[in-house]
Write a protein that holds these residues in place. Structure first.
Motif, PDB file in Angstrom:
ATOM      1  N   MET A   1       0.852  -1.221   0.059  1.00 12.43           N
ATOM      2  CA  MET A   1       0.002  -0.113   0.000  1.00 12.43           C
ATOM      3  C   MET A   1       0.838   1.285  -0.016  1.00 12.43           C
ATOM      4  O   MET A   1       0.507   2.101  -0.811  1.00 12.43           O
ATOM      5  N   ALA A   2       1.632   1.440   0.993  1.00 11.94           N
ATOM      6  CA  ALA A   2       2.429   2.862   1.206  1.00 11.94           C
ATOM      7  C   ALA A   2       3.490   2.887  -0.056  1.00 11.94           C
ATOM      8  O   ALA A   2       3.478   4.113  -0.663  1.00 11.94           O
ATOM      9  N   ILE A   3       4.413   1.837  -0.140  1.00 12.63           N
ATOM     10  CA  ILE A   3       5.391   1.989  -0.848  1.00 12.63           C
ATOM     11  C   ILE A   3       4.994   2.239  -2.454  1.00 12.63           C
ATOM     12  O   ILE A   3       5.671   3.095  -3.236  1.00 12.63           O
ATOM     13  N   PRO A   4       3.964   1.505  -2.918  1.00 11.10           N
ATOM     14  CA  PRO A   4       3.459   1.597  -4.462  1.00 11.10           C
ATOM     15  C   PRO A   4       2.943   2.994  -4.684  1.00 11.10           C
ATOM     16  O   PRO A   4       2.902   3.605  -5.668  1.00 11.10           O
ATOM     17  N   LEU A   5       2.138   3.555  -3.437  1.00  9.34           N
ATOM     18  CA  LEU A   5       1.793   4.882  -3.648  1.00  9.34           C
ATOM     19  C   LEU A   5       2.820   5.898  -3.927  1.00  9.34           C
ATOM     20  O   LEU A   5       2.577   7.025  -4.725  1.00  9.34           O
ATOM     21  N   LEU A   6       3.921   5.838  -2.945  1.00  9.00           N
ATOM     22  CA  LEU A   6       4.723   6.791  -3.508  1.00  9.00           C
ATOM     23  C   LEU A   6       5.521   6.558  -4.608  1.00  9.00           C
ATOM     24  O   LEU A   6       6.019   7.519  -5.366  1.00  9.00           O
ATOM     25  N   LEU A   7       5.805   5.342  -5.087  1.00 15.43           N
ATOM     26  CA  LEU A   7       6.496   5.363  -6.317  1.00 15.43           C
ATOM     27  C   LEU A   7       5.826   5.365  -7.471  1.00 15.43           C
ATOM     28  O   LEU A   7       6.176   6.043  -8.359  1.00 15.43           O
ATOM     29  N   VAL A   8       4.335   5.207  -7.507  1.00 16.09           N
ATOM     30  CA  VAL A   8       3.732   5.606  -8.661  1.00 16.09           C
ATOM     31  C   VAL A   8       3.573   7.026  -8.873  1.00 16.09           C
ATOM     32  O   VAL A   8       3.564   7.508 -10.032  1.00 16.09           O
ATOM     33  N   LEU A   9       3.445   7.851  -7.747  1.00 17.66           N
ATOM     34  CA  LEU A   9       3.570   9.342  -8.051  1.00 17.66           C
ATOM     35  C   LEU A   9       4.780   9.887  -8.395  1.00 17.66           C
ATOM     36  O   LEU A   9       4.926  11.010  -8.644  1.00 17.66           O
ATOM     37  N   GLY A  10       5.961   9.159  -8.301  1.00 12.36           N
ATOM     38  CA  GLY A  10       7.209   9.479  -8.986  1.00 12.36           C
ATOM     39  C   GLY A  10       7.426   9.620 -10.433  1.00 12.36           C
ATOM     40  O   GLY A  10       8.378  10.084 -11.020  1.00 12.36           O
ATOM     41  N   ALA A  11       6.306   8.807 -11.344  1.00 15.02           N
ATOM     42  CA  ALA A  11       6.078   8.456 -12.682  1.00 15.02           C
ATOM     43  C   ALA A  11       7.361   8.075 -13.246  1.00 15.02           C
ATOM     44  O   ALA A  11       7.879   9.042 -14.161  1.00 15.02           O
ATOM     45  N   PRO A  12       7.751   7.164 -12.877  1.00 17.19           N
ATOM     46  CA  PRO A  12       9.241   6.741 -13.477  1.00 17.19           C
ATOM     47  C   PRO A  12       9.071   6.411 -15.035  1.00 17.19           C
ATOM     48  O   PRO A  12       9.965   6.570 -15.816  1.00 17.19           O
ATOM     49  N   VAL A  13       8.208   5.834 -15.600  1.00 12.30           N
ATOM     50  CA  VAL A  13       7.890   5.568 -16.904  1.00 12.30           C
ATOM     51  C   VAL A  13       7.868   6.811 -17.705  1.00 12.30           C
ATOM     52  O   VAL A  13       8.616   6.825 -18.856  1.00 12.30           O
ATOM     53  N   THR A  14       7.254   7.801 -17.190  1.00 13.83           N
ATOM     54  CA  THR A  14       7.229   9.154 -17.808  1.00 13.83           C
ATOM     55  C   THR A  14       8.696   9.806 -17.989  1.00 13.83           C
ATOM     56  O   THR A  14       8.967  10.273 -18.862  1.00 13.83           O
ATOM     57  N   LEU A  15       9.154   9.796 -16.962  1.00 15.19           N
ATOM     58  CA  LEU A  15      10.763  10.202 -16.841  1.00 15.19           C
ATOM     59  C   LEU A  15      11.419   9.560 -17.943  1.00 15.19           C
ATOM     60  O   LEU A  15      12.254  10.207 -18.545  1.00 15.19           O
ATOM     61  N   ALA A  16      11.453   8.058 -17.851  1.00 13.96           N
ATOM     62  CA  ALA A  16      12.429   7.517 -18.770  1.00 13.96           C
ATOM     63  C   ALA A  16      12.023   7.696 -20.311  1.00 13.96           C
ATOM     64  O   ALA A  16      12.851   7.906 -20.953  1.00 13.96           O
ATOM     65  N   ALA A  17      10.875   7.772 -20.661  1.00  7.62           N
ATOM     66  CA  ALA A  17      10.516   8.185 -21.900  1.00  7.62           C
ATOM     67  C   ALA A  17      11.101   9.573 -22.506  1.00  7.62           C
ATOM     68  O   ALA A  17      11.316   9.564 -23.500  1.00  7.62           O
ATOM     69  N   ARG A  18      11.101  10.423 -21.448  1.00  8.74           N
ATOM     70  CA  ARG A  18      11.636  11.764 -21.888  1.00  8.74           C
ATOM     71  C   ARG A  18      13.222  11.984 -21.740  1.00  8.74           C
ATOM     72  O   ARG A  18      13.625  12.610 -22.291  1.00  8.74           O
ATOM     73  N   ALA A  19      13.680  11.146 -20.639  1.00  9.71           N
ATOM     74  CA  ALA A  19      15.091  11.241 -20.472  1.00  9.71           C
ATOM     75  C   ALA A  19      16.054  10.435 -21.349  1.00  9.71           C
ATOM     76  O   ALA A  19      17.130  10.805 -21.590  1.00  9.71           O
ATOM     77  N   ILE A  20      15.644   9.063 -21.575  1.00  7.42           N
ATOM     78  CA  ILE A  20      16.503   8.242 -22.300  1.00  7.42           C
ATOM     79  C   ILE A  20      16.449   8.585 -23.785  1.00  7.42           C
ATOM     80  O   ILE A  20      15.404   8.839 -24.502  1.00  7.42           O
ATOM     81  N   ARG A  21      17.722   8.463 -24.310  1.00  5.95           N
ATOM     82  CA  ARG A  21      17.750   8.912 -25.659  1.00  5.95           C
ATOM     83  C   ARG A  21      17.056   7.748 -26.586  1.00  5.95           C
ATOM     84  O   ARG A  21      17.281   6.525 -26.377  1.00  5.95           O
ATOM     85  N   LYS A  22      16.574   8.062 -27.567  1.00  2.40           N
ATOM     86  CA  LYS A  22      15.988   7.051 -28.470  1.00  2.40           C
ATOM     87  C   LYS A  22      16.904   6.562 -29.495  1.00  2.40           C
ATOM     88  O   LYS A  22      17.617   7.422 -30.169  1.00  2.40           O
ATOM     89  N   ARG A  23      16.681   5.414 -29.654  1.00  5.56           N
ATOM     90  CA  ARG A  23      17.848   4.808 -30.824  1.00  5.56           C
ATOM     91  C   ARG A  23      17.059   4.669 -32.119  1.00  5.56           C
ATOM     92  O   ARG A  23      15.763   4.452 -32.179  1.00  5.56           O
TER      93      ARG A  23
END
Length: 647
Positions: free
Chosen positions: A423-445
């Motif tokens: 419950m608690a840990i997933p709530l914090l991690l989801v709000l970090g939006a890691p997939v959105t960050l990865a899609a914007r930050a990692i260079r496209k090949r």
């Protein structure tokens, strides 16, 4: 040849120096077994590296459908076949070494071998490993697409786990820490060494311009593997040695040789990463690079030979468990901790290396992504980074702090950890939006290969992802897992087997993450319910969650009584009272994050309505209320038509 030759030389020296090849006073299996068994294990380790590392590099750096990819998979298939034969030989020699039977072609010997492979844990380990190797041999020969190879690579890494559980740590104190460290060590070393072998194998099939990119990508993999190998090696050494004086023992000196080789490889890798890779198009730099690769393979052989010898060399005597063990030591492999106090919530630690390493990489790559965005002028909300790091810190605390110290002895502590994980840990991690960050930050090949961005987006848009992220499926997994886990033998498995414990953590973390993502996630998912539907779904889950906690509290018998009721614990509440407290924790603590979710859904709903109203107002301002005027004109025409009809 350089790799195998240096490995055999160091293995021979280490076996002779450490005494592992000396004849036994009673039941000696003979020199063929004493020397053949470590050689067979060495071949298992080297072929496993040729399998896992080659597949990983192919997935991360090569192009599917071209000769380079096919050459790599052919090499992986050959490695898998060697792995299968070497694992079978290791299992057979282990049987002869342990029981010293009279080897013959008769049915009696065959029956003894069959019982060993089926009824003993070490026999089952090598049987499973051999069968897995045979399956991998077929798969690496048959598959050629990115997706299929990805699953084969996962299976090949999983095939190393049983060997790690039967490594040279089974009779030591802190057995769980040693096992996790050994498994991580084996997989990371396989990626490191196998990737290096893959470079040598696919080199003739590559253009020099492509070689620069592939070497740079391997260098990134090798750097990550070096970090894991170093951290897990330190933990493994601490478990095996315990005291500094043990470094002077044969086990300690062989370990020093292995560590020295690994450090030298790390220095070499850092040097050619900074100085040589970018100049590989030059003939002089290319010759220097491949000379360094040959030297690094020799060092890899030294480390591999020392590792195989360590598996046969007994660690210092004070690293083992006491001869007379308490009930807690028999069940958990560690002594019963003292009664928890208020200070224990801060000072009690028993780090789980697996989750500490994953959290460390999660924090590093997230911050690296934020830094890359900021460097190119893009913004990233600071609160998302804070929430992500807070979630990782809470994960490390739950898996390595007071919860991990006492969860084997107190059902209530186990339940607290479970509620935080799901419950608690997933709530914090989801709000970090890691997939959105990865899609914007990692260079496209754009060269036909798949990097981190491509693999993440593939996972997000895969058919499996579309199913498990559906709100009703995610909710079913979330609430159904509670009942299935605690009212089947899965709970017992998580207590008796550390692999089951790690599976439990991963499962509840993932199911909790999927459920929270379907409700309030920022990252994209194929489908989300309307806000009213989300609130209704959340209310239903809250009710079922509360009912689960009440069911635990009303339980008249003790769950896994032979575990929680047999610890010999003299402090704290009785096991049944503690179980009642655990049910209360499931009911109360578990509902707090659920209420937070409900509030967040309501806030998002309100903001969505506000945004929609503003959008309509802006549209009206741009069009001059054209829609309203058209509607009024239509009403006027209808009224005029009715008036004419009445006349």
């Amino acid at each position: 040849m350089i790799l195998v030759g240096s490995a055999l030389v160091v293995l021979t020296w280490a076996l002779a120096y450490g005494g592992a090849a000396e004849p036994l006073a009673i039941g000696d299996p003979g020199p063929l077994v004493r020397w053949g068994l470590p050689v067979a294990k060495l071949l298992v380790n080297l072929s496993a590296a040729g399998l896992v590392g080659v597949l990983v590099l192919a997935l991360f750096a090569l192009r599917s459908g071209e000769r380079e990819f096919d050459v790599a998979l052919d090499a992986a298939s050959v490695s898998a076949s060697i792995f299968t034969v070497a694992a079978a030989a290791t299992g057979f020699l282990t049987f002869v070494d342990a029981f010293n039977p009279e080897v013959s072609a008769g049915p009696e010997f065959g029956a003894q071998l069959a019982r060993f492979l089926v009824e003993t844990e070490v026999g089952r380990t090598w049987l499973i490993t051999t069968v897995a190797g045979a399956v991998l041999t077929i798969l690496t020969f048959a598959v050629r697409s990115f997706t299929a190879v990805f699953f084969v690579a996962l299976l090949s890494a999983a095939a190393l786990v049983p060997m790690g559980t039967q490594g040279h740590s089974g009779d030591e104190a802190d057995h769980n820490s040693a096992v996790v460290a050994l498994v991580l060590h084996m997989i990371a070393a396989a990626v490191w060494l196998g990737g290096l072998l893959a470079l040598v194998i696919v080199r003739p099939a590559l253009e020099r311009s492509r070689l620069v990119h592939i070497v740079a990508r391997y260098s990134s993999l090798a750097l990550a593997a070096f970090v894991v190998v170093s951290v897990s090696g330190v933990v493994r050494a601490a478990v095996g040695l315990r005291v500094w004086d043990a470094l002077l023992s044969p086990y300690g000196l062989i370990l020093v040789v292995k560590v020295g080789a690994l450090v030298a490889m790390g220095v070499l890798g850092a040097w050619y990463r900074r100085r040589v890779i970018t100049r590989l198009h030059e003939d002089a730099a290319s010759r220097a690079f491949w000379s360094l690769i040959a030297f690094e393979l020799a060092l890899m052989g030294v480390a591999s030979g020392a590792a195989a010898a360590l598996a046969r060399t007994p660690p210092p005597a004070d690293a083992g468990l006491p001869l007379q063990q308490t009930p807690a030591e028999i069940l958990t492999g560690g002594p019963l901790p003292p009664e928890p106090t208020l200070a224990s919530w801060i000072t009690a630690w028993d780090i789980d290396l697996l989750w500490a390493v994953l959290a460390g990489f999660g924090a590093f790559f997230y911050l690296a992504g934020v830094w890359r965005l900021r460097r190119r002028g893009d913004a990233w909300p600071i609160h998302r980074a804070v929430l992500w790091l807070a979630g990782l810190a809470l994960l490390v605390w739950v898996t390595g702090g007071v919860v991990n110290v006492y969860q084997d002895y107190l059902f209530s502590m186990h339940m607290i950890g479970h509620m935080l994980l799901t419950m608690a840990i997933p709530l914090l991690l989801v709000l970090g939006a890691p997939v959105t960050l990865a899609a914007r930050a990692i260079r496209k090949r754009d060269d036909g290969t798949r990097g981190g961005r491509e693999w993440i987006l593939w996972a997000v848009h895969s058919p499996v992802s579309r199913v498990i992220t559906h709100p009703f499926v995610a909710a079913g997994l979330f609430i159904g897992s509670l009942w299935v886990f605690y009212y089947t033998d899965l709970f017992r498995w998580s207590l008796y087997d550390h692999l089951g414990h790690e599976w439990m953590i991963a499962h509840f973390l993932i199911t909790g993450y999927l459920f929270v993502l379907s409700l309030v996630g920022i990252d994209p998912v194929p489908y989300r319910l309307p806000y009213a539907g989300r609130l209704l779904l959340l209310i239903g889950v809250m009710a079922m969650h509360a009912f689960f906690g009440i069911a635990i509290m009303m339980q008249e018998g003790l769950m896994v009584a032979e575990w929680f009721g047999a610890m010999g614990r003299t402090w704290g509440a009785t096991p049944l009272e503690d179980q009642y407290t655990g049910g209360g924790a499931a009911w109360s603590i578990g509902e707090i994050p659920t209420l937070i979710l409900a509030v967040m859904v309501a806030i998002q709903w309100s903001r969505s309505d506000t945004r929609e109203t503003r959008r309509r107002d802006r549209h009206a301002d741009r069009t001059g209320d054209a829609e309203l005027e058209a509607y009024n004109e239509q009403l006027a025409r209808l009224a005029e038509r009715d008036a004419r009809a009445n006349r």
